[in-house]
Each structure stands twice: as structure tokens, then as C-alpha cells.
Design a protein around this motif. Structure first.
Motif, PDB file in Angstrom:
ATOM      1  N   LEU A 382       0.837  -1.328  -0.047  1.00 39.40           N
ATOM      2  CA  LEU A 382       0.071  -0.015  -0.081  1.00 39.40           C
ATOM      3  C   LEU A 382       0.854   1.327  -0.019  1.00 39.40           C
ATOM      4  O   LEU A 382       1.861   1.247   0.552  1.00 39.40           O
ATOM      5  CB  LEU A 382      -1.099  -0.082   1.183  1.00 39.40           C
ATOM      6  CG  LEU A 382      -1.782  -0.979   1.464  1.00 39.40           C
ATOM      7  CD1 LEU A 382      -2.831  -1.003   2.646  1.00 39.40           C
ATOM      8  CD2 LEU A 382      -2.964  -1.101   0.089  1.00 39.40           C
ATOM      9  N   VAL A 388      -3.943   5.528   4.739  1.00 41.03           N
ATOM     10  CA  VAL A 388      -3.531   3.917   4.860  1.00 41.03           C
ATOM     11  C   VAL A 388      -3.250   3.532   6.346  1.00 41.03           C
ATOM     12  O   VAL A 388      -3.672   2.834   7.016  1.00 41.03           O
ATOM     13  CB  VAL A 388      -2.560   3.644   3.888  1.00 41.03           C
ATOM     14  CG1 VAL A 388      -2.053   2.330   4.210  1.00 41.03           C
ATOM     15  CG2 VAL A 388      -3.006   3.908   2.561  1.00 41.03           C
ATOM     16  N   TYR A 425      -8.180  -2.480   2.443  1.00 39.70           N
ATOM     17  CA  TYR A 425      -7.985  -1.249   2.143  1.00 39.70           C
ATOM     18  C   TYR A 425      -8.789  -0.603   1.029  1.00 39.70           C
ATOM     19  O   TYR A 425      -8.606  -1.008  -0.049  1.00 39.70           O
ATOM     20  CB  TYR A 425      -6.428  -0.666   2.035  1.00 39.70           C
ATOM     21  CG  TYR A 425      -6.209   0.730   1.713  1.00 39.70           C
ATOM     22  CD1 TYR A 425      -6.678   1.826   2.771  1.00 39.70           C
ATOM     23  CD2 TYR A 425      -5.960   1.225   0.432  1.00 39.70           C
ATOM     24  CE1 TYR A 425      -6.550   3.120   2.240  1.00 39.70           C
ATOM     25  CE2 TYR A 425      -5.759   2.575   0.265  1.00 39.70           C
ATOM     26  CZ  TYR A 425      -6.043   3.616   1.111  1.00 39.70           C
ATOM     27  OH  TYR A 425      -6.111   4.952   0.759  1.00 39.70           O
ATOM     28  N   HIS A 427      -9.353   2.797  -1.053  1.00 43.74           N
ATOM     29  CA  HIS A 427      -8.663   4.454  -1.037  1.00 43.74           C
ATOM     30  C   HIS A 427     -10.198   5.418  -1.285  1.00 43.74           C
ATOM     31  O   HIS A 427     -10.938   5.110  -1.968  1.00 43.74           O
ATOM     32  CB  HIS A 427      -8.022   4.534  -2.478  1.00 43.74           C
ATOM     33  CG  HIS A 427      -7.204   5.691  -2.441  1.00 43.74           C
ATOM     34  ND1 HIS A 427      -6.397   6.265  -1.839  1.00 43.74           N
ATOM     35  CD2 HIS A 427      -7.427   6.849  -3.442  1.00 43.74           C
ATOM     36  CE1 HIS A 427      -5.980   7.601  -1.898  1.00 43.74           C
ATOM     37  NE2 HIS A 427      -6.632   7.737  -2.988  1.00 43.74           N
TER      38      HIS A 427
END
Length: 497
Positions: A382, A388, A425, A427
Motif C-alpha cells: 500500500l 492508509v 484497504y 482508497h
């Protein structure tokens, strides 16, 4: 009443520090330390926090670092389950998205620094939770021990030597962040200023104002004035672009008014090897280029080959004189991260599995810029972004709370506990300001995906609103709002303190 509450707290503090034997988990023995402490449990002449006693003490979570990831974890950790110990060379978290604004006086430095004790109050008052101003010198996973060394900056006393101590842990969270990438270019560390910490912003502000005042002194040649007042930014990512935009606003709004004798000499140059804001939509990149150029920022495409005390040498041989050089070309693993004998992800970060565990050792996790998925997970590493790190910290806090409630909080007792959902994750988008009340908002989940993208004044309003709500404490939100209002009405503070 405020004074009555303060008196009550003082009374409780007096009772807390009455003369009584220290808790059994804290060794007070202090003597000469060996040059390199042997990897063993806290004992002998090494002071520190010993292993927790099950049934008498809460399990201990040790967090290395006070960045976005570590602080978000500490904020959400259940202190009814765990004691929290933070080891970091700084006692605050830096709200990095607004750090560029402090360099030119739009915001004051205190507005972007959040003390650890305000993020996790237990560190300030709970008997088993602590903050140690120190750095991690070594890890001993077998004995669940962290070897630490105090940080003094050499400002208190020349004879004050770093104090070595050890901390035993039940769960260890490595959140050491990363360091600025110099790509091995000669002279960068000696002559350039990075923009990652509050002291970096302070250095930039002092140097910028010093150059402005020196350029006004009689006898300074025009060539020297142009060099002193040439501000060069290396790196066209969000940090470099935002700093360039803030600097151009400062020049237009304040320098032209208060330094009229030298206003024709001050200029900003942004040097980038490829395209600025490469992760943004093409239309937004073009808009940013247009706005920066319109603001007086000179955009140069090139690669820095050498950095000298007063000049930058590009790969095509071009010599660029400068008075202020700000280096913002991304980050990479720190030397300490590289030195750890742990599995590494592509790029040299600490390798983690789908639950952010370091799979080769028990009870150890890594989050933030210092960590990355192992190749065996088939997940991409990442990006080193605040969102993050924040998301990982929040996830891991929830995971540790779950482990603690299931009875696995102590060392070596979480082997058979179901960890639940893996970390995923998503974004949320990117934002960047380009000065003159203009900004970019890109809400796509990736460069290839489709989504909403905005530019202009509305984006600038969204940018400010979003970051104001993300500031950790209400106190600092108030500071930021007041600083913005004061700058709008009275201009920026140009005092060199």
C-alpha cells in the motif's frame, strides 16, 4: 468550577506520588549499562518494565512510534483490557496534511502537533501506561523485550548520556514510519530541508525569513539577492505541490506588501522528474500545472544529480542556484527498519500478513509506512499515505481488543484465537491545494477507476473542511480555524522567532 477540578486533580496526584514501594513490574535498579545490552529479560542492572503478571496486571501493548498509525491505534485501544506503553522520539503526532501551511505562517506550529496524552489519556494517568521519549535500539522477540535508548537531542547537557532501558511486552506494534528518500544523491542530507516534522517546518520558516531580511541589506549584489530568494522544491507530489502553492500565496499576499524592495527577486521553482501529482486525474494535473504557473511557480522537468551548498546540478548539467531547498521526493524504509532481521515486503518494508501480523514471530504487528504485505499474501504494497496508516491503526486496535476479550491478551496466548476479517484497504480519494483558494479533489479509488474529480474554489472549500474535521482534538480544530481566520483578516505572521 475549573479551579476546583484542578485542585482535586492535584490532590489525587499528591496521593499517587506518596512514598511507597514501586509496582513489582517496574525495576528501579540503575547502574552502569553495558555498551550493548544483551537480549535478555529485564533483570540485573538494566532498568525497565518487566513482564506482566497474569491475574495481577493487565496485558501490555507496546507501540513503537507516534505517527498516524500508532496514534490511531492508541486512540482506539481498550485501556480496560490493556496497559499502553508508547516509545517514540517525539511526544506528539504531526497532522502532516497541514504541515506545509506552518512554513509560511498560515498556521502556527502548535496547531498541527497533537500531544500523545491527549490522544490516549491513559498514558497520562493510568498506573501501568507510560510514554517514553526514546528510540528502539533492538528487539528480542524470544523474551518479548524491546531495548530502548532515551533521546535528549544534546540540548540539555553535553554530559547527559542516553539512558538505556528495557520494556517487556505482551503485544508489540511497530509503527516507526519511514524516512525521506534521497536516492543516494550527494549533498541532500547536508544542504536540503525535508518536510515531515514540525522542526523541519520551523527550519524552513526561519531560513525563508532570514533570506528575505539578508537580501534587503545594503551591499548585497543582485545576483546574490536572486540566489537568496530563489526557493527550490524538489518533488511534484502532493507535499511539494502544496508547499509551492502556499509559498506562492505568501509571496503574493505578504512579501510583495512587506518586502517591496526585494519583491522582484523572489521566485519559486518546482523540479519534478516526471509529471506533478502523477496519481491524480489527467484533467486535475493540467489544472494544477496551469494554476501553479499562473501563481508564478516555475515548473522544471529534470533529475537532480548533485546538491551543492548554493547550487543544484541537474542530470543535463544545468546549474540551479538556490537560497532555500526543500526536498519532497517520497519516503522509504528507515535504517532501523532495514536492520531488523524480519521478513521484508517488496521495497524493504517489514513484511506482514493479511491481519497485519509479522508472521515469523509471536505477538508482533507492523502498521503504517514501515510495513507492507508479504509477496505470499498476493496483495500489493500500500502507498505511504496518512489514510492508509490511520485505517491500519483503527483496524489493529479493533483486532487487539477482540483478542484481549477472548483471553489472548498476554504473551503467547493468542495462537488459537479466531482473528476474524482480514484488513482490506479502500482508497477514499486524494486532495491537494495549489494556492490562491484553489484545490484538487480526486475521489477515484485508483488511477484506472472512474469517479468524481473536482478543481477550483469548491474543491478548496472541501479540502479545508475535510482536514478541519480530521484534526484529532477539538482544541486543535479551534486553533486551526482561528489561524485561518486571523491570516485572512490580518495576513501572515512574518516574525522570525
Amino acid at each position: 468550577m475549573a479551579w476546583l477540578r484542578a485542585l482535586a486533580r492535584l490532590s489525587r496526584t499528591s496521593n499517587k506520588f506518596s512514598f511507597s514501594p514501586p509496582p513489582p513490574s517496574f525495576s528501579t535498579a540503575a547502574a552502569s549499562f553495558p555498551a550493548t545490552p544483551s537480549p535478555s529479560p529485564v533483570a540485573g542492572n538494566i532498568a525497565g518494565l518487566g513482564p506482566t503478571v497474569q491475574g495481577k496486571e493487565k496485558p501490555r501493548v507496546v507501540v513503537l512510534g507516534s505517527g498516524w498509525a500508532g496514534c490511531r491505534l492508541m486512540k482506539s485501544i481498550d485501556t480496560n483490557i490493556y496497559d499502553v506503553v508508547c516509545v517514540s522520539p517525539r511526544n506528539h503526532m504531526v497532522f502532516t496534511p497541514l504541515l506545509a501551511s506552518t512554513c509560511v505562517g498560515t498556521l502556527e506550529f502548535r496547531s498541527v502537533a497533537e500531544p500523545i496524552g491527549r490522544i490516549q489519556p491513559a498514558i497520562s494517568h493510568a498506573p501501568g501506561s507510560y510514554f517514553f521519549l526514546a528510540r528502539c535500539a533492538a528487539l528480542d522477540p524470544e523474551s518479548h523485550t524491546v531495548h530502548c535508548e532515551t533521546v535528549t537531542d544534546g540540548t540539555i547537557s553535553a554530559s547527559l548520556e542516553p539512558w538505556k532501558f528495557q520494556v517487556s511486552y505482551d503485544k508489540l506494534v511497530i509503527a516507526l514510519g519511514a524516512e525521506a528518500s534521497t536516492f543516494g544523491i550527494n549533498g541532500v542530507k547536508e544542504h536540503a530541508t525535508f518536510l515531515r516534522e514540525v522542526h523541519h517546518a520551523q527550519e524552513i520558516r526561519r531560513k525563508l525569513l532570514l533570506n528575505l531580511m539578508l537580501s534587503d541589506v545594503p551591499g548585497i549584489s543582485e545576483e546574490e539577492k536572486r540566489r537568496l530568494l530563489h526557493c527550490v522544491v524538489i518533488g511534484g507530489g502532493p507535499t511539494g505541490v502544496e508547499f509551492s502553492g502556499e509559498l506562492s500565496d505568501f509571496i503574493t499576499s505578504d512579501v510583495h506588501e512587506r518586502y517591496t524592495h526585494v519583491k522582484e527577486y523572489i521566485h519559486v521553482t518546482l523540479i519534478e522528474a516526471n509529471e506533478i501529482l502523477s496519481s491524480f486525474d489527467v484533467r486535475l494535473r493540467q489544472y494544477a500545472t496551469k494554476q501553479l504557473t499562473k501563481s508564478g511557480v516555475r515548473l522544471v522537468r529534470g533529475v537532480v544529480k548533485d546538491v551543492q551548498p548554493e547550487n543544484i546540478i541537474l542530470n543535463d548539467g544545468t546549474k540551479v542556484p538556490y537560497g532555500l531547498l526543500v526536498w519532497s521526493t517520497g519516503v522509504g524504509p528507515s535504517q532501523f527498519t532495514k536492520s531488523l532481521e524480519l521478513p521484508k515486503s517488496p521495497g524493504g518494508r517489514i513484511g506482514v500478513d493479511e491481519w497485519l501480523r509479522v508472521p515469523s514471530i509471536q505477538d508482533t504487528f507492523a502498521i503504517g509506512d514501515c510495513s507492507g504485505f508479504l509477496e505470499s499474501t498476493q496483495k500489493t504494497v500500500l502507498p505511504a499515505l496518512a489514510q492508509v496508516a490511520e485505517r491500519q491503526g483503527k483496524y489493529l486496535a479493533r483486532l487487539l481488543n477482540q483478542i484481549g476479550k477472548a483471553g489472548g491478551g498476554y504473551a503467547n496466548q493468542a495462537k488459537n484465537i479466531d482473528l476474524g476479517d482480514q484488513f482490506v484497504y479502500k482508497h477514499l480519494g486524494s486532495m491537494a491545494t495549489v494556492g490562491r483558494y484553489k484545490a484538487l479533489v480526486d475521489l477515484r479509488q485508483s488511477k484506472e477507476a472512474k469517479g468524481l474529480s473536482l478543481a477550483g474554489f469548491v474543491s478548496w472549500f472541501i479540502w479545508r473542511s475535510a482536514y478541519l474535521t480530521r484534526v484529532v482534538s477539538w482544541r486543535n480544530r479551534f486553533y486551526v480555524a482561528i489561524n485561518w481566520l486571523t491570516t485572512l483578516i490580518f495576513g501572515r505572521d512574518i516574525s522570525r522567532i
